[in-house]
Write a protein that holds these residues in place. Structure first.
Motif, mmCIF file in Angstrom:
data_model
loop_
_atom_site.group_PDB
_atom_site.id
_atom_site.type_symbol
_atom_site.label_atom_id
_atom_site.label_comp_id
_atom_site.label_asym_id
_atom_site.label_seq_id
_atom_site.Cartn_x
_atom_site.Cartn_y
_atom_site.Cartn_z
ATOM 1 N N LYS A 1 0.825 -1.202 0.000
ATOM 2 C CA LYS A 1 0.000 0.000 0.000
ATOM 3 C C LYS A 1 0.861 1.253 0.000
ATOM 4 N N LYS A 2 1.942 1.246 0.793
ATOM 5 C CA LYS A 2 2.845 2.392 0.824
ATOM 6 C C LYS A 2 3.467 2.619 -0.559
ATOM 7 N N LEU B 1 -6.129 1.329 -9.771
ATOM 8 C CA LEU B 1 -6.852 0.055 -9.732
ATOM 9 C C LEU B 1 -6.189 -0.927 -8.773
ATOM 10 N N SER B 2 -4.862 -0.975 -8.768
ATOM 11 C CA SER B 2 -4.162 -1.877 -7.843
ATOM 12 C C SER B 2 -4.397 -1.470 -6.392
ATOM 13 N N LEU B 3 -4.352 -0.158 -6.120
ATOM 14 C CA LEU B 3 -4.590 0.305 -4.750
ATOM 15 C C LEU B 3 -6.021 0.014 -4.315
ATOM 16 N N LEU C 1 -6.357 -3.621 -3.485
ATOM 17 C CA LEU C 1 -5.710 -3.909 -2.200
ATOM 18 C C LEU C 1 -6.566 -3.446 -1.024
ATOM 19 N N GLU C 2 -7.125 -2.257 -1.112
ATOM 20 C CA GLU C 2 -7.973 -1.743 -0.028
ATOM 21 C C GLU C 2 -9.227 -2.598 0.129
ATOM 22 N N LYS C 3 -9.790 -3.048 -0.983
ATOM 23 C CA LYS C 3 -10.988 -3.884 -0.904
ATOM 24 C C LYS C 3 -10.669 -5.206 -0.220
ATOM 25 N N LYS D 1 -13.560 1.332 1.895
ATOM 26 C CA LYS D 1 -12.242 1.900 1.568
ATOM 27 C C LYS D 1 -12.011 1.933 0.065
ATOM 28 N N ALA D 2 -12.459 0.892 -0.607
ATOM 29 C CA ALA D 2 -12.292 0.858 -2.067
ATOM 30 C C ALA D 2 -13.090 1.968 -2.727
#
Length: 945
Positions: free
Chosen positions: A728-729, A746-748, A751-753, A760-761
């Motif tokens: 995430k960082k 999209l990747s972030l 990851l949040e989902k 979060k997503a």
């Protein structure tokens, strides 16, 4: 009555002086109006005629007595009202004005005037009676001529009944007993059966309208049988109007076209019998008034043939031959109508009457049964018409090779100006004699280019290729001296014809000497490339190759022409010819990277890796600082399982200041080898030099996620969480440097989902859309996230908003079609095609609808359109291959595989996920295609659940 007696001038003067009337002092007659004789009408006042009502007195004073024009004992107003009848009938004499003169008397003067007018009417009627009766009689005759009675039509047939024998009458009785007699007619309609309700219901269902939905329209097409019947009636009436050619009793005939009309006529009903009679009368008039008119006799014969009276037709045409013995059409028609046994005699009389008719001699030869007799007839005709090219060709076709050569020698003497005979003779002669024949032909026909082309083909057939170019060049100069205009397009067609005949060198010589004629210098490159492409489309590969070869002699340093020629050799040539062309290309354009890379790739595909390495080494020597050459050499070693050589090449490239692509390829090599720390080190060093290259950030984040997945499999939740936070960082850092990178967002979000859930997503998607407004990929990802968590209403609302923001996005419309309920998908597909009908995603979505509806042919057609529009998207190839696995043959499946391998797709949502997996790094395109098909099936199953 007044009689005027003419008198002389002196007499009239004497009378006027001696008998002058004192008319000014006399009383005028009743009803006298001054000036009426000269046209004056006078005027009348109210005092003269009284009030408007007839019962009112003429004067207001009733005590003065009876007024003028008033009878005694007139009725009062009440009596007159009682006498008025509103239902009174129309008076034939006075009309509607009977009430106006009701108070007047019908005196002797009125009766005398009426008698005078009746006499005048009788005299006028007697004058017009004869003409009227004649006109009516003529109209009745015309009507009966156009509409004869049944008895009149069959009068001639009734007269023939007297010639029938008893056997004929008996046969008629037998026919009547089982046919159309009055007894059988009565029996036919005596029994009646009630119709069952099931039959009526079935008839009602069959008469119902059927509505078919057009794929491109929501409107249905309704077939109205009543309208069809009315249309047939209209067509029939128009046809009848066309057949009737009578205008005001006169017959209009086209003297040039009535033979053609007779050929096309057929007796279809009894109503046309009268038409045949009229035609017979017309043709009889033609043949009698102008017996020397051949079409009249031919038309009369064909009319009788059409009517089935072949004997009369032969009589007519026989008489036509007697009247017009010098017309070949009459003899040909007589030959056609004659019996097979008599046809030869007819045509013999014809050629005796017209010995110079080529048509008659050709017809005479067709009547013979064997080639020998046909040849004898044709030679007899050539004795009378030695300059007939048609007869010479026909007799040569029937002869063998030796006789044909002798005949052609005589033919070119008689028809020296016909080039086909000269060329045919040259083809039958030997090499030396053919050259002599062509030289003689060139002397006779100095303006004919076909002779020079044939001479070039002759030299090529004999193996003397060095003379071909000289002959074509000399021929063009000679034609120009004769004033012949050199048509560039016509000569190019001759080159293509030479190619089809197998004369490749002649084709090349024609192109070399004529391709530049009538072309401006600044238009040469564009025109020649267009000509080559057109020849390529028509299948004239050698002609296109010759055009490119000539263009490359003029434009030696044009990279685009070299590439066009190389593509032609790659698709229609051999590996050797392509290699030779590319070698020649890099000699003149050593700085063209694409030519070096094409040559190396062809060697690699041929399996000759050392030769590919040698070409890349030469390319590096010619272009020492070319990154493309470095990366091509890396790919060659990496794909051939030489990771150490690939690592060394990339290390040298990094030392020489490689770009971000070099650092990315270096990290890929380390990932392939499993060196995680070295991979992380290269990515960090690369990000220090190129922080705005989002792929390095993406690869670093994916590295952390791969390590987290490994920790999850090892059941290490704390390590999994730490690695996820590290990923995430990385993504957050990357978005600071690359805020417009959609893959990073999209990747972030993914990851949040996974870590924190949908809320979060949603926040990540909201931030991403603020940075990248109206981005279809971000909108689609947000919609899919909602659907994955079961929020269908939210997904529908987001889809509606997304289509408003991006109305031309194909991926959004395709997703909208898939998300819509099945009854609404056709409407959605129509809207999508209206908005972006040429988008491959929409076309693929429509193909899926056809596939679901089992419309196999349409689905295959639309899938082929999708892969044609976007051959670089591998997902469409996988969908097409899956379709062929379900509904196609093995041949179709192999065809899709071959086309996919040639296209080499690189993009696509599922394709990139499979091809960039570490396990599939060295897999072929065919194997990746099959794995993508499996991935699509798995995704479809997950979507159903």
């Amino acid at each position: 009555m007044v009689f005027i007696v003419p008198t002389t001038g002196t007499q009239s003067l004497a009378v006027s002086k001696s008998h002058r009337f004192n008319f000014l002092n006399s009383k005028p007659p009743s009803n006298y109006v001054a000036g009426l004789g000269r046209g004056a009408t006078g005027f009348t006042t109210r005092s003269d005629i009284g009030p408007a009502r007839a019962s009112a007195p003429d004067f207001p004073d009733k005590s003065t007595g009876v007024g003028r024009g008033r009878e005694k004992d007139l009725p009062t107003e009440e009596e007159e009202d009682d006498r008025y009848d509103e239902n009174q009938e129309f008076d034939e004499f006075e009309g509607n004005d009977v009430g106006l003169f009701a108070s007047g008397e019908y005196d002797e003067d009125d009766r005398e005037a009426d008698a005078v007018w009746e006499g005048i009417d009788k005299i006028m009627d007697s004058r017009r009676k004869d003409r009227k009766e004649a006109r009516v009689k003529q109209e009745i005759e015309n009507y009966r001529a156009c509409n004869p009675k049944i008895t009149e039509q069959f009068a001639d047939l009734k007269r023939k009944l007297c010639n029938l024998s008893n056997d004929d009458w008996n046969s008629l009785e037998k026919f009547e007993s089982g046919g159309y007699s009055s007894k059988n007619k009565k029996k036919k309609f005596e029994s009646f059966v009630p119709v069952p309700d099931t039959l009526l219901e079935r008839a009602r269902q069959e008469q119902e309208h059927v509505t078919v939905l057009d794929p491109t329209s929501r409107d249905g097409t309704v077939t109205d049988l009543t309208a069809v019947g009315e249309g047939r009636g209209t067509v029939l009436s128009l046809e009848l109007d066309r057949l009737s050619d009578s205008v005001s009793g006169m017959t209009n005939v086209d003297p040039k076209g009535y033979l053609t009309v007779l050929n096309s006529m057929k007796i279809t009903s009894d109503a046309e019998v009268s038409d045949f009679k009229k035609a017979r009368l017309l043709l009889k008039s033609i043949t009698q008034t102008n017996p020397k008119h051949p079409p009249g006799w031919i038309g009369a014969a064909r009319l009788e043939e059409l009517a089935g009276n072949l004997k009369a037709a032969r009589q007519f045409i026989h008489k036509g031959c007697e009247e017009c013995p010098k017309n070949e059409d009459v003899w040909l028609e007589a030959c056609r109508l004659a019996n097979p046994n008599e046809a030869k005699g007819v045509i013999a009389r014809g050629v005796k009457s017209i010995p110079t008719s080529v048509k008659l001699w050709m017809q005479a030869s067709k009547l013979e049964n064997n080639d020998m007799n046909r040849s004898r007839v044709l030679r007899k005709g050539l004795e009378h018409i030695p300059d007939s090219v048609r007869l010479w060709k026909a007799v040569v076709e029937l002869a063998n090779e030796e006789d044909a050569r002798l005949l052609l020698q005589r033919a070119v003497e008689c028809c020296s100006l016909h080039v086909e005979l000269w060329l045919a003779l040259a083809r039958l002669e030997t090499y030396d004699n053919a050259k002599k024949v062509l030289n003689r032909a060139r002397e006779r026909l100095s303006k004919e280019p076909a002779i020079w082309i044939t001479a070039a083909k002759l030299e090529e057939a004999s193996g003397n290729t060095s003379m071909i170019g000289k002959i074509i060049e000399r021929g063009i100069r000679a034609l120009q001296r004769e004033g012949v205009v050199i048509d560039r397009e016509a000569w190019m067609k001759e080159a293509e014809a030479a190619e089809q005949a197998g004369s490749i060198a002649t084709c090349q010589a024609i192109i070399h000497n004529t391709i530049g004629i009538a072309v401006e210098e600044e238009d040469r490159k564009r025109t020649w490339v267009a000509d080559a492409e057109e020849c390529k489309k028509r299948g004239s590969i050698e002609t296109a190759r010759a055009i490119y070869a000539h263009a490359l002699t003029v434009f030696l340093t044009k990279k685009s022409i070299w590439l066009k020629a190389a593509q032609l050799e790659r698709s229609h040539g051999s590996r050797e010819s392509l290699d030779a062309l590319l070698r020649k290309a890099v000699t003149y354009r050593p700085q063209a990277e694409v030519l070096w890379l094409m040559g190396a790739k062809e060697k690699w595909l041929a399996g000759n890796v050392p030769a590919a390495r040698a070409i890349l080494q030469e390319a590096y020597a010619a272009i020492p600082n070319s990154e493309e050459i470095w990366l091509a050499a890396f790919k060659l070693e990496f794909e051939n399982h030489e990771p150490e050589r690939a690592r060394m090449l990339l290390a040298k490239a990094r030392e020489r200041g490689g770009t971000e692509r070099v650092w990315m390829k270096s990290a890929i090599v380390e990932r392939e080898l499993g060196n995680i720390e070295e991979e992380r080190k290269l990515l960090n060093e690369g990000l220090k030099q190129f922080p705005s290259f989002y792929k390095l950030w993406l690869m670093l984040g994916q590295l952390e996620e791969r390590l987290a997945e490994a920790a999850k499999q090892q059941d290490q939740p704390e390590k999994w969480h730490a690695l996820k936070m590290e990923a995430k960082k990385v993504y957050d850092s990357g978005l600071k440097s690359c805020p417009n990178s959609v893959p990073l967002w999209l990747s972030l979000a993914s990851l949040e989902k996974e870590m924190s859930g949908l809320s979060k997503a949603r926040a990540v998607f909201s931030r991403a859309q603020k940075k990248n407004p109206q981005n279809p990929e971000l909108l689609l990802a947000a919609i899919r996230a909602e659907l994955k968590h079961g929020c269908k209403n939210v997904a529908d609302r987001l889809m509606s908003t997304a289509l408003q923001q991006c109305p031309k996005s194909g991926i959004l419309w395709a997703a909208s079609i898939e998300l819509a309920p099945r009854p609404e998908r056709k409407g959605k597909s129509k809207d999508a095609l209206n908005k972006c009908g040429h988008d491959p995603h929409v076309i693929a979505a429509v193909a899926k609808l056809f596939w679901i509806d089992r419309k196999v042919d349409k689905a295959r057609s639309w899938l082929n359109r999708a892969v044609t529009l976007a051959p670089d998207i591998g997902d469409f190839w996988a969908l097409c291959y899956k379709f062929e696995l379900c509904h196609g043959t093995e041949e179709n499946q192999n065809d899709v595989l071959k086309r996919c391998v040639v296209a080499e797709p690189k993009h696509g949502e599922k394709w990139q996920a499979v091809s960039k997996d570490v396990e599939n790094s060295h897999q072929s395109t065919e194997s990746i295609l099959k794995k993508v098909v499996i991935a699509q099936e798995k995704a479809a199953e997950d979507g159903k659940h």
